[in-house]
Design a protein around this motif. Sequence first.
Motif, PDB file in Angstrom:
ATOM      1  N   GLU A 105       1.903   2.475  -6.964  1.00  0.00           N
ATOM      2  CA  GLU A 105       0.504   2.242  -6.606  1.00  0.00           C
ATOM      3  C   GLU A 105      -0.163   3.484  -6.029  1.00  0.00           C
ATOM      4  O   GLU A 105      -1.374   3.621  -6.086  1.00  0.00           O
ATOM      5  CB  GLU A 105       0.402   1.077  -5.618  1.00  0.00           C
ATOM      6  CG  GLU A 105       0.744  -0.263  -6.242  1.00  0.00           C
ATOM      7  CD  GLU A 105       0.659  -1.423  -5.273  1.00  0.00           C
ATOM      8  OE1 GLU A 105      -0.065  -1.333  -4.263  1.00  0.00           O
ATOM      9  OE2 GLU A 105       1.335  -2.430  -5.540  1.00  0.00           O
ATOM     10  N   ASN A 106       0.642   4.398  -5.468  1.00  0.00           N
ATOM     11  CA  ASN A 106       0.097   5.627  -4.899  1.00  0.00           C
ATOM     12  C   ASN A 106       0.076   6.779  -5.883  1.00  0.00           C
ATOM     13  O   ASN A 106      -0.256   7.900  -5.514  1.00  0.00           O
ATOM     14  CB  ASN A 106       0.890   6.025  -3.649  1.00  0.00           C
ATOM     15  CG  ASN A 106       0.437   5.219  -2.458  1.00  0.00           C
ATOM     16  OD1 ASN A 106      -0.613   5.500  -1.896  1.00  0.00           O
ATOM     17  ND2 ASN A 106       1.206   4.219  -2.094  1.00  0.00           N
ATOM     18  N   VAL A 123       2.510   8.379  -7.228  1.00  0.00           N
ATOM     19  CA  VAL A 123       3.629   9.326  -7.169  1.00  0.00           C
ATOM     20  C   VAL A 123       4.435   9.226  -8.462  1.00  0.00           C
ATOM     21  O   VAL A 123       4.906  10.227  -8.984  1.00  0.00           O
ATOM     22  CB  VAL A 123       4.523   9.061  -5.932  1.00  0.00           C
ATOM     23  CG1 VAL A 123       5.728   9.991  -5.911  1.00  0.00           C
ATOM     24  CG2 VAL A 123       3.704   9.186  -4.649  1.00  0.00           C
ATOM     25  N   PRO A 150       0.803  -1.231   0.000  1.00  0.00           N
ATOM     26  CA  PRO A 150       0.000   0.000   0.000  1.00  0.00           C
ATOM     27  C   PRO A 150       0.831   1.275   0.000  1.00  0.00           C
ATOM     28  O   PRO A 150       0.337   2.326  -0.389  1.00  0.00           O
ATOM     29  CB  PRO A 150      -0.831  -0.108   1.278  1.00  0.00           C
ATOM     30  CG  PRO A 150      -0.094  -1.063   2.143  1.00  0.00           C
ATOM     31  CD  PRO A 150       0.615  -2.008   1.221  1.00  0.00           C
ATOM     32  N   GLY A 151       2.098   1.188   0.390  1.00  0.00           N
ATOM     33  CA  GLY A 151       2.953   2.366   0.407  1.00  0.00           C
ATOM     34  C   GLY A 151       3.785   2.527  -0.849  1.00  0.00           C
ATOM     35  O   GLY A 151       4.672   3.380  -0.904  1.00  0.00           O
ATOM     36  N   ASP A 152       3.505   1.721  -1.870  1.00  0.00           N
ATOM     37  CA  ASP A 152       4.324   1.711  -3.077  1.00  0.00           C
ATOM     38  C   ASP A 152       4.214   3.027  -3.848  1.00  0.00           C
ATOM     39  O   ASP A 152       3.130   3.594  -3.995  1.00  0.00           O
ATOM     40  CB  ASP A 152       3.901   0.547  -3.980  1.00  0.00           C
ATOM     41  CG  ASP A 152       4.833   0.369  -5.153  1.00  0.00           C
ATOM     42  OD1 ASP A 152       5.920  -0.195  -4.958  1.00  0.00           O
ATOM     43  OD2 ASP A 152       4.466   0.813  -6.259  1.00  0.00           O
ATOM     44  N   THR A 204       5.506   5.739   0.955  1.00  0.00           N
ATOM     45  CA  THR A 204       4.615   6.611   1.732  1.00  0.00           C
ATOM     46  C   THR A 204       4.887   6.549   3.234  1.00  0.00           C
ATOM     47  O   THR A 204       4.338   7.352   3.981  1.00  0.00           O
ATOM     48  CB  THR A 204       3.120   6.300   1.458  1.00  0.00           C
ATOM     49  OG1 THR A 204       2.843   4.962   1.837  1.00  0.00           O
ATOM     50  CG2 THR A 204       2.785   6.532  -0.009  1.00  0.00           C
TER      51      THR A 204
END
Length: 153
Positions: A39-40, A42, A34-36, A95
């Motif tokens: 995937e986020n 960025v 989830p902090g990738d 993240t």
Amino acid sequence: MKKYLKIAAIVVLAALVIIQFIPVNYPENVSPNPGDIIENGVATAEIGAILKTSCYDCHSNQVVYPWYSKVAPVSWLLKKDITEGKDELNFSEWTTYNKRRMLKKLDEVKEMVEEDEMPLGIYTFIHGDAKLSETQKQQLIEWVDATTASIME
């Protein structure tokens, strides 16, 4: 003299066989991430593709372990490089970094790309597609600059 060379060859061969039984505990792949950074959102899809091809095998929780990762002593070098790479920068945990750390890591990415220090030559020797073209380098540098500016806002 031939007798000594034969004995030395047998000893080396035996050592190579024996070291294959020493287990290597690689860092585990984690999913989902989830902090990738990709995937986020960025990193854009285009930048994400570059990162996945050239960076993720050492700097993420999504390592693709090739067949030679099971052959000692190469496996020991891979474990060292992957562990150190993830400790230095892990795109899968982006993240979780505070803004200061993000800015520092982005600056380091830009410097490594500009100075052709990353990806490592030993990696691109085997994974030719990971070698960054001049266009890809420029895209990464522009992305770093834009991402840095957005973090500083």
